[in-house]
Design a protein around this motif. Structure first.
Motif, PDB file in Angstrom:
ATOM      1  N   GLY A  68       7.895  13.098  -0.577  1.00 38.58           N
ATOM      2  CA  GLY A  68       8.882  12.417   0.263  1.00 38.58           C
ATOM      3  C   GLY A  68       8.482  12.253   1.703  1.00 38.58           C
ATOM      4  N   ALA A  69       7.290  12.706   2.073  1.00 41.88           N
ATOM      5  CA  ALA A  69       6.801  12.584   3.445  1.00 41.88           C
ATOM      6  C   ALA A  69       5.860  11.391   3.561  1.00 41.88           C
ATOM      7  CB  ALA A  69       6.089  13.861   3.853  1.00 41.88           C
ATOM      8  N   PRO A  70       5.783  10.770   4.755  1.00 38.95           N
ATOM      9  CA  PRO A  70       4.804   9.691   4.956  1.00 38.95           C
ATOM     10  C   PRO A  70       3.400  10.171   4.644  1.00 38.95           C
ATOM     11  CG  PRO A  70       6.346   9.778   6.782  1.00 38.95           C
ATOM     12  CD  PRO A  70       6.603  11.000   5.965  1.00 38.95           C
ATOM     13  N   ILE A  71       2.597   9.291   4.061  1.00 37.85           N
ATOM     14  CA  ILE A  71       1.267   9.687   3.607  1.00 37.85           C
ATOM     15  C   ILE A  71       0.208   8.728   4.151  1.00 37.85           C
ATOM     16  CG2 ILE A  71       1.506   8.397   1.438  1.00 37.85           C
ATOM     17  CD1 ILE A  71      -0.130  10.609   0.089  1.00 37.85           C
ATOM     18  N   ALA A  72      -0.915   9.285   4.595  1.00 35.44           N
ATOM     19  CA  ALA A  72      -2.006   8.499   5.176  1.00 35.44           C
ATOM     20  C   ALA A  72      -3.007   8.088   4.104  1.00 35.44           C
ATOM     21  CB  ALA A  72      -2.703   9.310   6.265  1.00 35.44           C
ATOM     22  N   ASN A  73      -3.881   7.144   4.499  1.00 37.68           N
ATOM     23  CA  ASN A  73      -5.022   6.698   3.680  1.00 37.68           C
ATOM     24  C   ASN A  73      -4.625   6.037   2.367  1.00 37.68           C
ATOM     25  OD1 ASN A  73      -7.048   7.619   5.513  1.00 37.68           O
ATOM     26  ND2 ASN A  73      -6.657   9.709   4.811  1.00 37.68           N
ATOM     27  N   ILE A  74      -3.459   5.411   2.336  1.00 39.11           N
ATOM     28  CA  ILE A  74      -3.044   4.638   1.167  1.00 39.11           C
ATOM     29  C   ILE A  74      -3.399   3.173   1.411  1.00 39.11           C
ATOM     30  CG2 ILE A  74      -1.095   3.862  -0.231  1.00 39.11           C
ATOM     31  CD1 ILE A  74      -1.814   6.780  -0.633  1.00 39.11           C
ATOM     32  N   PRO A  75      -4.199   2.538   0.547  1.00 39.24           N
ATOM     33  CA  PRO A  75      -4.523   1.117   0.734  1.00 39.24           C
ATOM     34  C   PRO A  75      -3.321   0.239   0.399  1.00 39.24           C
ATOM     35  CG  PRO A  75      -5.496   1.940  -1.295  1.00 39.24           C
ATOM     36  CD  PRO A  75      -4.888   3.133  -0.630  1.00 39.24           C
ATOM     37  N   VAL A  76      -2.932  -0.577   1.356  1.00 48.33           N
ATOM     38  CA  VAL A  76      -1.800  -1.489   1.177  1.00 48.33           C
ATOM     39  C   VAL A  76      -2.311  -2.920   1.328  1.00 48.33           C
ATOM     40  CG1 VAL A  76       0.443  -2.226   2.057  1.00 48.33           C
ATOM     41  CG2 VAL A  76      -0.149   0.207   2.037  1.00 48.33           C
ATOM     42  N   SER A  77      -1.958  -3.778   0.372  1.00 51.91           N
ATOM     43  CA  SER A  77      -2.398  -5.178   0.388  1.00 51.91           C
ATOM     44  C   SER A  77      -1.200  -6.096   0.597  1.00 51.91           C
ATOM     45  CB  SER A  77      -3.097  -5.538  -0.928  1.00 51.91           C
ATOM     46  OG  SER A  77      -4.263  -4.758  -1.099  1.00 51.91           O
ATOM     47  N   PHE A  78      -1.443  -7.199   1.313  1.00 56.44           N
ATOM     48  CA  PHE A  78      -0.429  -8.215   1.542  1.00 56.44           C
ATOM     49  C   PHE A  78      -0.878  -9.510   0.877  1.00 56.44           C
ATOM     50  CE2 PHE A  78      -0.104  -5.332   5.184  1.00 56.44           C
ATOM     51  CZ  PHE A  78       1.252  -5.045   5.167  1.00 56.44           C
ATOM     52  N   ASN A  79       0.014 -10.087   0.080  1.00 56.78           N
ATOM     53  CA  ASN A  79      -0.283 -11.349  -0.601  1.00 56.78           C
ATOM     54  C   ASN A  79       0.848 -12.337  -0.363  1.00 56.78           C
ATOM     55  OD1 ASN A  79      -2.794 -10.714  -2.336  1.00 56.78           O
ATOM     56  ND2 ASN A  79      -1.429  -9.004  -2.773  1.00 56.78           N
ATOM     57  N   VAL A  80       0.491 -13.555   0.073  1.00 59.53           N
ATOM     58  CA  VAL A  80       1.493 -14.601   0.299  1.00 59.53           C
ATOM     59  C   VAL A  80       1.992 -15.101  -1.048  1.00 59.53           C
ATOM     60  CG1 VAL A  80       1.915 -16.886   1.258  1.00 59.53           C
ATOM     61  CG2 VAL A  80       0.456 -15.260   2.495  1.00 59.53           C
ATOM     62  N   LEU A  81       3.303 -15.038  -1.230  1.00 62.93           N
ATOM     63  CA  LEU A  81       3.909 -15.454  -2.490  1.00 62.93           C
ATOM     64  C   LEU A  81       4.442 -16.881  -2.429  1.00 62.93           C
ATOM     65  CD1 LEU A  81       4.687 -14.417  -5.344  1.00 62.93           C
ATOM     66  CD2 LEU A  81       6.904 -13.751  -4.379  1.00 62.93           C
ATOM     67  N   ALA A  82       4.996 -17.282  -1.286  1.00 65.05           N
ATOM     68  CA  ALA A  82       5.556 -18.630  -1.149  1.00 65.05           C
ATOM     69  C   ALA A  82       5.434 -19.095   0.291  1.00 65.05           C
ATOM     70  CB  ALA A  82       7.024 -18.637  -1.585  1.00 65.05           C
ATOM     71  N   GLY A  83       5.223 -20.404   0.458  1.00 59.88           N
ATOM     72  CA  GLY A  83       5.209 -21.008   1.777  1.00 59.88           C
ATOM     73  C   GLY A  83       3.842 -21.224   2.386  1.00 59.88           C
ATOM     74  N   GLY A  84       2.808 -20.602   1.801  1.00 55.92           N
ATOM     75  CA  GLY A  84       1.484 -20.719   2.415  1.00 55.92           C
ATOM     76  C   GLY A  84       1.355 -19.726   3.558  1.00 55.92           C
ATOM     77  N   GLY A  85       0.497 -20.027   4.505  1.00 60.00           N
ATOM     78  CA  GLY A  85       0.302 -19.121   5.626  1.00 60.00           C
ATOM     79  C   GLY A  85      -0.673 -18.013   5.302  1.00 60.00           C
ATOM     80  N   SER A  86      -0.686 -16.971   6.150  1.00 55.13           N
ATOM     81  CA  SER A  86      -1.650 -15.889   5.997  1.00 55.13           C
ATOM     82  C   SER A  86      -1.135 -14.622   6.649  1.00 55.13           C
ATOM     83  CB  SER A  86      -2.997 -16.280   6.622  1.00 55.13           C
ATOM     84  OG  SER A  86      -2.848 -16.518   8.012  1.00 55.13           O
ATOM     85  N   VAL A  87      -1.710 -13.485   6.215  1.00 59.70           N
ATOM     86  CA  VAL A  87      -1.401 -12.184   6.800  1.00 59.70           C
ATOM     87  C   VAL A  87      -2.712 -11.535   7.236  1.00 59.70           C
ATOM     88  CG1 VAL A  87      -0.374  -9.918   6.404  1.00 59.70           C
ATOM     89  CG2 VAL A  87       0.615 -11.924   5.305  1.00 59.70           C
ATOM     90  N   ASP A  88      -2.724 -10.972   8.438  1.00 62.08           N
ATOM     91  CA  ASP A  88      -3.931 -10.367   8.984  1.00 62.08           C
ATOM     92  C   ASP A  88      -3.615  -8.958   9.502  1.00 62.08           C
ATOM     93  OD1 ASP A  88      -6.560 -10.083   9.907  1.00 62.08           O
ATOM     94  OD2 ASP A  88      -6.020 -10.876  11.882  1.00 62.08           O
ATOM     95  N   PRO A  89      -4.263  -7.918   8.948  1.00 63.16           N
ATOM     96  CA  PRO A  89      -5.244  -7.954   7.868  1.00 63.16           C
ATOM     97  C   PRO A  89      -4.574  -8.092   6.505  1.00 63.16           C
ATOM     98  CG  PRO A  89      -4.856  -5.701   8.519  1.00 63.16           C
ATOM     99  CD  PRO A  89      -4.066  -6.543   9.469  1.00 63.16           C
ATOM    100  N   ALA A  90      -5.337  -8.580   5.521  1.00 63.22           N
ATOM    101  CA  ALA A  90      -4.792  -8.727   4.180  1.00 63.22           C
ATOM    102  C   ALA A  90      -4.695  -7.382   3.472  1.00 63.22           C
ATOM    103  CB  ALA A  90      -5.668  -9.688   3.364  1.00 63.22           C
TER     104      ALA A  90
END
Length: 229
Positions: free
Chosen positions: A67-89
Motif C-alpha cells: 500500500g506504499a508508493p513504490i519506486a522503479n516501476i516502469p510505466v508506459s503511456f499510450n495514446v488511445l484516441a485523438g492522436g497527439g503524443s506523450v513525452d516520455p512514452a
C-alpha cells in the motif's frame, strides 16, 4: 618430512581458486519490485486547443502490495484516441512512486485519451478535451478613423477562439480589403500562442466608410470597418 594437515589444504584451495567452487542454494534471488495499482495524481480532465501542449503535466503514482508508493516501476503511456503524443512514452517511478509526462493533444479532435500502464496492474485512463476553433473576433482596432491614404493609428488584432474563449494558436487568418482601397500588411498570418494576429491597415483614397474582412478556415469571416477623412 612434515605432514600437511587436510584442513590447511582446504583453506589454501578456498583462498586460491574461489571461483572453482560453488555451493548450490547459496545464491540469493532478488525479485524485481512489483506494483499493485496505479492512481492519477494530476493532469486528468484538462482542456486546451487541439494540437497543443496541455498546461499541466500528467502524473501517475505506483503503489506496492504493502500500500506504499513504490519506486522503479516502469510505466508506459499510450495514446488511445485523438492522436497527439506523450513525452516520455515510458519512464520508471521515482522515490515517491510517481511518473511525470507532458501530453500534447492531437489536432482536429475533441475527445482525447491516454492510457497509463505498468506490468501486472490494471491500466488507467486519462481524458482531455481538445478545443476546436469556433469563432474569430476583433480584439482591437475596429471603427477607427484616419486621413485617406494613411495608416490607422492602432493596429488591428484579430483573435481565433474555441469554446469557453480558449485561444487557438496555429490558425491561418487571411485578410482582404472590400471597400475603399488601401492595403493590409500582412495579408495572411498564423495565430500566435494567444490565438492572435496583428495587422497594419493603411486606408485607401476613398473618403468615408472603408471595410476589410478577416477569414479563418471553417470559422468563417468577420468585417472590420474604418472611416477615411
Amino acid at each position: 618430512m612434515r605432514s600437511v594437515r587436510p584442513t590447511y589444504l582446504l583453506a589454501v584451495l578456498f583462498t586460491a581458486i574461489p571461483t572453482l567452487i560453488a555451493f548450490p542454494g547459496c545464491t540469493k534471488t532478488v525479485e524485481a519490485p512489483a506494483a499493485s495499482r496505479l492512481t492519477i495524481v494530476q493532469g486528468h480532465l484538462q482542456q486546451a486547443a487541439a494540437g497543443t501542449l496541455l498546461p499541466t503535466p500528467i502524473v501517475l503514482r505506483a503503489y506496492g502490495t504493502d500500500g506504499a508508493p513504490i519506486a522503479n516501476i516502469p510505466v508506459s503511456f499510450n495514446v488511445l484516441a485523438g492522436g497527439g503524443s506523450v513525452d516520455p512514452a515510458t519512464a520508471k517511478s521515482d522515490a515517491n512512486g510517481e511518473v511525470k509526462a507532458r501530453w500534447t493533444l492531437g489536432p482536429g479532435s475533441q475527445v482525447q485519451t491516454v492510457v497509463g500502464s505498468a506490468p501486472g496492474v490494471e491500466p488507467i485512463t486519462l481524458s482531455a478535451l481538445g478545443v476546436l476553433p469556433s469563432d474569430i473576433v476583433i480584439a482591437q482596432g475596429n471603427n477607427q478613423s484616419a486621413k485617406i491614404n494613411a495608416a490607422l493609428p492602432v493596429q488591428l488584432v484579430l483573435r481565433v477562439t474555441g469554446g469557453n474563449n480558449v485561444p487557438i494558436p496555429g490558425q491561418t487568418v487571411a485578410l482582404a480589403i472590400t471597400a475603399g482601397g488601401g492595403s493590409l500588411s500582412p495579408q495572411s498570418a498564423v495565430t500566435n500562442a494567444l490565438g492572435e494576429v496583428t495587422v497594419r491597415w493603411t486606408l485607401g483614397p476613398q473618403a468615408g466608410l472603408q471595410t476589410a474582412t478577416a477569414t479563418s478556415g471553417t470559422v468563417g469571416s468577420i468585417t472590420i470597418t474604418a472611416v477615411g477623412n
